[in-house]
Motif scaffolding. Structure first.
Motif, PDB file in Angstrom:
ATOM      1  N   LYS A 141       0.865  -1.028  -0.039  1.00 20.86           N
ATOM      2  CA  LYS A 141       0.045   0.084  -0.102  1.00 20.86           C
ATOM      3  C   LYS A 141       0.872   1.276   0.028  1.00 20.86           C
ATOM      4  CE  LYS A 141      -4.008   0.490   0.809  1.00 20.86           C
ATOM      5  NZ  LYS A 141      -5.123   0.609  -0.166  1.00 20.86           N
ATOM      6  N   MET A 142       0.418   2.412  -0.677  1.00 25.37           N
ATOM      7  CA  MET A 142       0.780   3.679  -0.315  1.00 25.37           C
ATOM      8  C   MET A 142      -0.074   4.759   0.411  1.00 25.37           C
ATOM      9  SD  MET A 142       2.703   6.408  -3.107  1.00 25.37           S
ATOM     10  CE  MET A 142       4.466   5.856  -2.911  1.00 25.37           C
ATOM     11  N   TYR A 143       0.394   5.344   1.393  1.00 29.73           N
ATOM     12  CA  TYR A 143      -0.613   6.284   1.859  1.00 29.73           C
ATOM     13  C   TYR A 143      -0.051   7.778   1.672  1.00 29.73           C
ATOM     14  CZ  TYR A 143      -2.361   2.799   5.090  1.00 29.73           C
ATOM     15  OH  TYR A 143      -2.862   1.660   5.649  1.00 29.73           O
ATOM     16  N   THR A 144      -0.813   8.498   1.107  1.00 31.64           N
ATOM     17  CA  THR A 144      -0.303  10.053   0.895  1.00 31.64           C
ATOM     18  C   THR A 144      -0.840  11.053   1.805  1.00 31.64           C
ATOM     19  OG1 THR A 144      -2.302  10.430  -0.720  1.00 31.64           O
ATOM     20  CG2 THR A 144      -0.832   9.132  -1.290  1.00 31.64           C
ATOM     21  N   THR A 145      -0.171  12.189   1.868  1.00 32.67           N
ATOM     22  CA  THR A 145      -0.634  13.042   2.646  1.00 32.67           C
ATOM     23  C   THR A 145      -1.385  14.025   1.829  1.00 32.67           C
ATOM     24  OG1 THR A 145       1.436  13.219   4.159  1.00 32.67           O
ATOM     25  CG2 THR A 145       0.273  15.213   3.884  1.00 32.67           C
ATOM     26  N   PHE A 146      -1.240  14.431   0.686  1.00 34.46           N
ATOM     27  CA  PHE A 146      -1.757  15.193  -0.205  1.00 34.46           C
ATOM     28  C   PHE A 146      -3.032  14.554  -1.063  1.00 34.46           C
ATOM     29  CE2 PHE A 146       1.843  17.724   0.552  1.00 34.46           C
ATOM     30  CZ  PHE A 146       1.310  19.217   0.828  1.00 34.46           C
ATOM     31  N   GLU A 147      -4.180  14.858  -1.115  1.00 32.68           N
ATOM     32  CA  GLU A 147      -5.216  14.215  -2.023  1.00 32.68           C
ATOM     33  C   GLU A 147      -4.577  14.237  -3.673  1.00 32.68           C
ATOM     34  OE1 GLU A 147      -9.937  14.031  -2.547  1.00 32.68           O
ATOM     35  OE2 GLU A 147      -8.958  15.673  -1.530  1.00 32.68           O
ATOM     36  N   GLU A 148      -3.839  15.255  -3.925  1.00 34.60           N
ATOM     37  CA  GLU A 148      -3.389  15.435  -5.235  1.00 34.60           C
ATOM     38  C   GLU A 148      -2.228  14.496  -5.741  1.00 34.60           C
ATOM     39  OE1 GLU A 148      -4.462  19.621  -3.899  1.00 34.60           O
ATOM     40  OE2 GLU A 148      -3.677  17.727  -3.160  1.00 34.60           O
ATOM     41  N   THR A 149      -1.610  14.009  -4.752  1.00 37.30           N
ATOM     42  CA  THR A 149      -0.766  12.778  -5.243  1.00 37.30           C
ATOM     43  C   THR A 149      -1.347  11.421  -5.873  1.00 37.30           C
ATOM     44  OG1 THR A 149       0.470  13.618  -2.919  1.00 37.30           O
ATOM     45  CG2 THR A 149       1.138  11.323  -4.147  1.00 37.30           C
ATOM     46  N   LEU A 150      -2.508  11.403  -5.659  1.00 36.74           N
ATOM     47  CA  LEU A 150      -3.421  10.066  -6.109  1.00 36.74           C
ATOM     48  C   LEU A 150      -3.150  10.123  -7.564  1.00 36.74           C
ATOM     49  CD1 LEU A 150      -6.463  10.033  -3.877  1.00 36.74           C
ATOM     50  CD2 LEU A 150      -4.288   8.549  -3.630  1.00 36.74           C
ATOM     51  N   LYS A 151      -2.951  11.430  -8.197  1.00 28.78           N
ATOM     52  CA  LYS A 151      -2.952  11.253  -9.767  1.00 28.78           C
ATOM     53  C   LYS A 151      -1.532  10.599 -10.078  1.00 28.78           C
ATOM     54  CE  LYS A 151      -3.617  15.770  -9.741  1.00 28.78           C
ATOM     55  NZ  LYS A 151      -3.421  17.334 -10.245  1.00 28.78           N
ATOM     56  N   TYR A 152      -0.514  10.611  -9.248  1.00 29.16           N
ATOM     57  CA  TYR A 152       0.731  10.362  -9.490  1.00 29.16           C
ATOM     58  C   TYR A 152       1.162   8.833  -9.030  1.00 29.16           C
ATOM     59  CZ  TYR A 152       1.006  15.431 -10.127  1.00 29.16           C
ATOM     60  OH  TYR A 152       0.759  16.789 -10.245  1.00 29.16           O
ATOM     61  N   VAL A 153       0.360   7.865  -8.403  1.00 35.62           N
ATOM     62  CA  VAL A 153       0.545   6.896  -8.040  1.00 35.62           C
ATOM     63  C   VAL A 153      -0.335   5.971  -8.501  1.00 35.62           C
ATOM     64  CG1 VAL A 153       1.700   7.827  -5.915  1.00 35.62           C
ATOM     65  CG2 VAL A 153      -0.570   7.382  -5.766  1.00 35.62           C
ATOM     66  N   PRO A 154      -0.021   4.511  -8.125  1.00 40.25           N
ATOM     67  CA  PRO A 154      -1.058   3.286  -8.675  1.00 40.25           C
ATOM     68  C   PRO A 154      -2.683   3.613  -7.599  1.00 40.25           C
ATOM     69  CG  PRO A 154       1.063   2.522  -8.245  1.00 40.25           C
ATOM     70  CD  PRO A 154       1.035   3.702  -7.942  1.00 40.25           C
ATOM     71  N   ALA A 155      -3.447   3.947  -8.252  1.00 40.36           N
ATOM     72  CA  ALA A 155      -4.695   4.198  -7.523  1.00 40.36           C
ATOM     73  C   ALA A 155      -5.317   2.938  -7.145  1.00 40.36           C
ATOM     74  CB  ALA A 155      -5.780   4.628  -8.743  1.00 40.36           C
ATOM     75  N   GLU A 156      -4.727   1.531  -7.558  1.00 42.11           N
ATOM     76  CA  GLU A 156      -5.400   0.444  -6.869  1.00 42.11           C
ATOM     77  C   GLU A 156      -4.855   0.212  -5.654  1.00 42.11           C
ATOM     78  OE1 GLU A 156      -1.938  -0.715  -9.747  1.00 42.11           O
ATOM     79  OE2 GLU A 156      -3.668   0.738  -9.636  1.00 42.11           O
ATOM     80  N   LYS A 157      -3.670   0.658  -5.181  1.00 42.79           N
ATOM     81  CA  LYS A 157      -2.977   0.167  -4.067  1.00 42.79           C
ATOM     82  C   LYS A 157      -2.748   1.646  -3.216  1.00 42.79           C
ATOM     83  CE  LYS A 157       1.547  -0.902  -5.620  1.00 42.79           C
ATOM     84  NZ  LYS A 157       2.693  -2.107  -5.460  1.00 42.79           N
ATOM     85  N   SER A 158      -3.166   2.584  -3.553  1.00 45.24           N
ATOM     86  CA  SER A 158      -3.047   4.224  -2.717  1.00 45.24           C
ATOM     87  C   SER A 158      -4.209   4.549  -2.024  1.00 45.24           C
ATOM     88  CB  SER A 158      -2.376   5.067  -3.816  1.00 45.24           C
ATOM     89  OG  SER A 158      -1.287   4.520  -4.465  1.00 45.24           O
ATOM     90  N   ASP A 159      -3.987   5.299  -0.910  1.00 40.86           N
ATOM     91  CA  ASP A 159      -5.075   5.990  -0.167  1.00 40.86           C
ATOM     92  C   ASP A 159      -4.731   7.281   0.330  1.00 40.86           C
ATOM     93  OD1 ASP A 159      -7.125   3.896  -0.333  1.00 40.86           O
ATOM     94  OD2 ASP A 159      -6.325   3.011   1.353  1.00 40.86           O
ATOM     95  N   TYR A 160      -5.315   8.129   0.105  1.00 42.17           N
ATOM     96  CA  TYR A 160      -5.146   9.529   0.842  1.00 42.17           C
ATOM     97  C   TYR A 160      -5.519   9.571   2.282  1.00 42.17           C
ATOM     98  CZ  TYR A 160      -6.697  14.334   2.150  1.00 42.17           C
ATOM     99  OH  TYR A 160      -7.126  15.384   2.939  1.00 42.17           O
ATOM    100  N   ILE A 161      -4.644   9.710   3.099  1.00 39.14           N
ATOM    101  CA  ILE A 161      -5.001   9.782   4.586  1.00 39.14           C
ATOM    102  C   ILE A 161      -4.784  11.046   5.348  1.00 39.14           C
ATOM    103  CG2 ILE A 161      -4.481   7.367   4.939  1.00 39.14           C
ATOM    104  CD1 ILE A 161      -1.725   8.399   6.314  1.00 39.14           C
TER     105      ILE A 161
END
Length: 355
Positions: A141-161
């Motif tokens: 999994k990848m967790y992100t601080t910024f919601e905008e980051t989800l545009k740059y990472v694999p959506a299927e295993k990434s969550d904005y937290i």
């Protein structure tokens, strides 16, 4: 979970999130270990601030985006790091590896994948760094601080937290802050943070304007390693290369802050309602991640921004004045800022995600 192996290093930002999560893990009776480099800043931070967490060093190489003969040598260091990390993980048998990024984390994530140990990578900045770009290929999994980051990472295993902030940063003592600095409540306090390595242009410009600034402010200057100037004698100016536990006490007496735009730092400022003037690392020194971070905070009304190539005596003074003139609006805007996850709910999510 019975045990978590944390990893990440190279800069303060690559350790701060782990330092925020370790106390919550310990509250849940989860054993914590930290896998880092042999001489990086993470070793100093963990051994001084998380004394119950065992620190285990491994070999590590530096990841570069440019062509260099050093890259060839560092390939072997990274491979040695993978072997070191495998040895550590096989012995320790953690239930999870949690990585904050930095080049030391890549061998640990690769080793975890080879041993079928679940791993989570956390990305603080808007765009992922090179280490996390590599690590996300091996992580669960990848967790992100910024919601905008989800545009740059694999959506299927990434969550904005959202942001993960150290709880103790809210617990600073004004009395202790004044004691550590020798300051008092007569003048406002300006905190200057140039990042782990310091900012020569910021350090020089502040010192060139000390006579003017210290008539209006008491200044705490975190210079970065090797950038102290012992020749300066001014009762309204104190300087430190780097601080750890003292920072929460400095925050308690700070009115405004001038800082780089690393995500962890600026989210801390927003959480404790500190108006900020951000001077992000330029493209000549970075991939532009801090510029992106600063733009978002400026757009939300949390900060003023001055680009590093614009830093000079008149521009810096003008930017500080604008910050002070707008401080009430900035604080009001930051009242709408909140962490997306508490430590408790985040750990519940982690436990769900690795099952």
């Amino acid at each position: 979970m019975k045990k978590i192996a944390f990893t990440g290093g190279g800069t303060i930002g690559h350790v701060a999130v782990n330092l925020a999560l370790i106390p919550e893990a310990e509250k849940r009776n989860i054993e914590t270990i930290y896998i880092g480099s042999k001489n990086g800043i993470e070793k100093e931070m963990i051994t001084s601030s998380a004394k119950s967490t065992r620190y285990i060093p491994i070999s590590s190489g530096k990841l570069r985006r440019y062509l260099s003969f050093e890259n060839l040598k560092d390939i072997f260091k990274v491979l040695k790091g993978v072997l070191d990390a495998r040895k550590v993980l096989k012995k320790e048998k953690p239930d999870l590896v949690f990585s904050k990024g930095g080049f030391v984390s890549v061998p640990v994530i690769i080793a975890a994948k080879s041993l079928k140990i679940p791993s989570i990578v956390h990305e603080s900045d808007v765009t992922p760094g090179l280490a996390n770009k590599i690590s996300m290929k091996f992580a669960n999994k990848m967790y992100t601080t910024f919601e905008e980051t989800l545009k740059y990472v694999p959506a299927e295993k990434s969550d904005y937290i959202g942001a993960i902030i150290r709880e103790d940063l809210r617990d600073g003592s004004k009395e202790e802050g004044y004691k550590l600095t020798g300051f008092n409540s007569d003048l406002p306090v300006l905190l200057i943070m140039g990042g782990s390595l310091g900012s020569k242009v910021l350090n020089d410009t502040i010192r060139e304007n000390l006579d003017y600034l210290t008539k209006k402010y008491q200044i705490i200057h975190l210079t970065g390693k090797g950038h102290l100037d012992p020749s300066i004698k001014n009762k309204n100016y104190v300087q430190f290369e780097f601080v750890s536990n003292e920072l929460m006490h400095f925050y308690a007496i700070t009115d405004s802050v001038i800082s780089r735009a690393g995500a962890n730092a600026i989210y801390e400022f927003a959480t404790i309602k500190l108006p900020m003037l951000l001077i992000p690392l330029g493209l000549d020194q970075s991939r532009g991640d801090q510029i992106d971070n600063a733009k978002i905070f400026e757009r939300n009304g949390y900060a003023k921004v001055l680009q590093e190539d614009e830093v000079n005596q008149s521009n810096l003074i003008s930017a500080i004045d604008k910050l002070e003139n707008d401080r009430e609006n900035i604080i009001e805007n930051m009242n709408h800022f909140k962490e997306s996850y508490t430590k408790e709910t985040l750990f519940n999510k982690i436990e769900t995600d690795i099952q």
